[in-house]
Design an enzyme around this catalytic site. Structure first.
Site, mmCIF file in Angstrom:
data_model
loop_
_atom_site.group_PDB
_atom_site.id
_atom_site.type_symbol
_atom_site.label_atom_id
_atom_site.label_comp_id
_atom_site.label_asym_id
_atom_site.label_seq_id
_atom_site.Cartn_x
_atom_site.Cartn_y
_atom_site.Cartn_z
ATOM 1 N N TYR A 147 0.838 -1.212 0.000
ATOM 2 C CA TYR A 147 0.000 0.000 0.000
ATOM 3 C C TYR A 147 0.871 1.260 0.000
ATOM 4 O O TYR A 147 0.625 2.197 -0.766
ATOM 5 C CB TYR A 147 -0.902 -0.042 1.235
ATOM 6 N N LYS A 151 0.891 4.074 -2.917
ATOM 7 C CA LYS A 151 0.466 5.448 -2.621
ATOM 8 C C LYS A 151 1.610 6.447 -2.830
ATOM 9 O O LYS A 151 1.367 7.598 -3.191
ATOM 10 C CB LYS A 151 -0.092 5.523 -1.193
HETATM 11 N N1 CAA Z 1 5.285 -1.089 14.523
HETATM 12 C C1 CAA Z 1 6.134 -1.989 15.037
HETATM 13 N N2 CAA Z 1 5.769 -3.258 15.271
HETATM 14 C C2 CAA Z 1 4.535 -3.624 14.979
HETATM 15 C C3 CAA Z 1 3.603 -2.718 14.413
HETATM 16 C C4 CAA Z 1 4.035 -1.411 14.220
HETATM 17 N N3 CAA Z 1 3.199 -0.482 13.708
HETATM 18 N N4 CAA Z 1 2.440 -3.389 14.220
HETATM 19 C C5 CAA Z 1 2.645 -4.669 14.628
HETATM 20 N N5 CAA Z 1 3.895 -4.787 15.086
HETATM 21 C C6 CAA Z 1 4.515 -5.985 15.656
HETATM 22 C C7 CAA Z 1 3.701 -6.574 16.768
HETATM 23 O O1 CAA Z 1 3.965 -5.936 17.981
HETATM 24 C C8 CAA Z 1 4.166 -8.022 16.777
HETATM 25 O O2 CAA Z 1 5.426 -8.097 17.425
HETATM 26 P P1 CAA Z 1 5.825 -9.372 18.291
HETATM 27 O O3 CAA Z 1 5.837 -10.537 17.329
HETATM 28 O O4 CAA Z 1 7.183 -9.045 18.841
HETATM 29 O O5 CAA Z 1 4.766 -9.483 19.339
HETATM 30 C C9 CAA Z 1 4.363 -8.235 15.312
HETATM 31 O O6 CAA Z 1 4.565 -6.977 14.676
HETATM 32 C C10 CAA Z 1 3.127 -8.841 14.697
HETATM 33 O O7 CAA Z 1 3.610 -9.579 13.738
HETATM 34 P P2 CAA Z 1 2.698 -10.652 13.083
HETATM 35 O O8 CAA Z 1 3.575 -11.407 12.142
HETATM 36 O O9 CAA Z 1 1.930 -11.417 14.097
HETATM 37 O O10 CAA Z 1 1.704 -9.716 12.280
HETATM 38 P P3 CAA Z 1 0.212 -9.962 11.863
HETATM 39 O O11 CAA Z 1 0.159 -11.015 10.831
HETATM 40 O O12 CAA Z 1 -0.620 -10.083 13.069
HETATM 41 O O13 CAA Z 1 -0.111 -8.581 11.113
HETATM 42 C C11 CAA Z 1 -0.416 -6.212 10.816
HETATM 43 C C12 CAA Z 1 0.182 -7.363 11.670
HETATM 44 C C13 CAA Z 1 -1.228 -6.692 9.628
HETATM 45 C C14 CAA Z 1 0.682 -5.352 10.294
HETATM 46 C C15 CAA Z 1 -1.310 -5.480 11.789
HETATM 47 O O14 CAA Z 1 -0.525 -4.996 12.832
HETATM 48 C C16 CAA Z 1 -2.048 -4.311 11.165
HETATM 49 O O15 CAA Z 1 -3.092 -4.474 10.554
HETATM 50 N N6 CAA Z 1 -1.517 -3.105 11.367
HETATM 51 C C17 CAA Z 1 -2.145 -1.898 10.867
HETATM 52 C C18 CAA Z 1 -1.579 -1.496 9.565
HETATM 53 C C19 CAA Z 1 -2.203 -0.184 9.174
HETATM 54 O O16 CAA Z 1 -1.991 0.836 9.794
HETATM 55 N N7 CAA Z 1 -3.026 -0.216 8.133
HETATM 56 C C20 CAA Z 1 -3.715 0.958 7.710
HETATM 57 C C21 CAA Z 1 -5.036 0.579 7.123
HETATM 58 S S1 CAA Z 1 -6.057 1.994 6.836
HETATM 59 C C22 CAA Z 1 -5.397 2.679 5.470
HETATM 60 O O17 CAA Z 1 -4.528 2.174 4.847
HETATM 61 C C23 CAA Z 1 -5.984 3.994 5.058
HETATM 62 C C24 CAA Z 1 -4.937 5.019 4.979
HETATM 63 O O18 CAA Z 1 -4.569 5.409 3.894
HETATM 64 C C25 CAA Z 1 -4.431 5.620 6.221
#
Ligand code: CAA
Length: 241
Positions: A147, A151
């Site tokens: 994404y 963008k």
């Molecule tokens: N920064 C640092 N670490 C992060 C993080 C971040 N922002 N988000 C997750 N992590 C870490 C977690 O703490 C976890 O760490 P540990 O393993 O040490 O506990 C690890 O990453 C999670 O890893 P996983 O492999 O388990 O990840 P997952 O498969 O559960 O997926 C994700 C994680 C999909 C990234 C989820 O955190 C997520 O959806 N994040 C949001 C992403 C986001 O902001 N999307 C925006 C959507 S809206 C949009 O896009 C509109 C716009 O234009 C603004």
């Protein structure tokens, strides 16, 4: 004669608000959508804005639909490239399908739709192209390599095309919304939204779709004729580009 505007992804989320705002300012609006027929039919019935189903990731489908829209509604003066999707995953889990889908809609979609209105705008010596990018194309976001890349590409697309459009009376600008209260943002896991995202927004809240729609109305207006190639950020102070 009212100007004609096409808003891609116009039946839901930010696009829905953009359609209503442009209509309220006297534009003749058409909205495109990719797949959610029920939402599109509801939108058309409630707003009177005609809807057209096509996938912006498909060049030929975009071309065919735009010919139909121009036949029905009139030559397109204002194009809002708003259609966008997310397929979030950390990079080590991201599949080729997740990469291709997001680049296909969010970046290739700009080529596919804009290319099909460009000749007409050049001939008529008038056009407004407004691309909806994202804060995450500016700063990058964990979980959104696809994404963020798409963008960021939208911003480069805008800056290059603005230079080509200027002599033909076409302005090309990009808006970078922050986190707006739509289905897309509400799909982010609740704990991530509350723990990681909201605390980073100095204004302390999500944005409203209408706040982005008002930016579009300004850039679509005659008053914005000297603004081209610009990036307008609307993100509650979350990232200062
Ligand atoms: N920064 C640092 N670490 C992060 C993080 C971040 N922002 N988000 C997750 N992590 C870490 C977690 O703490 C976890 O760490 P540990 O393993 O040490 O506990 C690890 O990453 C999670 O890893 P996983 O492999 O388990 O990840 P997952 O498969 O559960 O997926 C994700 C994680 C999909 C990234 C989820 O955190 C997520 O959806 N994040 C949001 C992403 C986001 O902001 N999307 C925006 C959507 S809206 C949009 O896009 C509109 C716009 O234009 C603004």
């Amino acid at each position: 004669m009212a100007r004609v505007a096409l808003v891609t992804g116009g039946t839901r989320g930010i696009g829905h608000a953009i359609c209503l705002a442009l209509k309220s300012k006297g534009f003749r609006v058409a909205a495109s959508y990719a797949g959610n027929d029920a939402a599109a039919q509801k939108f058309q019935a409630e707003t009177g804005i005609p809807v057209y189903k096509f996938d912006v990731a498909d060049f030929d489908a975009s071309s065919k639909a735009i010919q139909q829209i121009e036949k029905d509604v009139g030559p397109i003066d204002v194009l809002v490239n708003n259609a966008g999707i997310t397929k979030d995953a950390p990079f080590h889990k991201m599949s080729k399908e997740q990469w291709d889908a997001v680049i296909g809609t969010n970046l290739n979609g700009l080529f596919n739709v804009t290319r099909n209105v460009w000749e007409g705008m050049r001939t008529r010596k008038y056009g407004r192209i407004i691309n909806i990018s994202s804060i995450n194309g500016q700063k990058g976001q964990f979980g959104q390599v696809n994404y963020s890349a798409s963008k960021a590409g939208d911003i480069g697309f805008t800056k290059a095309l603005a230079q080509e459009g200027a002599r033909a009376g076409i302005t090309v600008n990009v808006i970078c919304p922050g986190y707006i209260g739509t289905e897309m943002v509400r799909a982010v896991p609740k704990e991530v939204l509350e723990k990681n995202i909201l605390p980073q927004i100095p204004l302390g809240r999500l944005g409203e779709p209408e706040e982005i729609a008002r930016c579009v109305v300004f850039l679509a207006s005659e008053d914005a004729g000297f603004i081209t190639g610009s990036t307008l950020t609307a993100n509650g102070g979350q990232y200062l580009a």
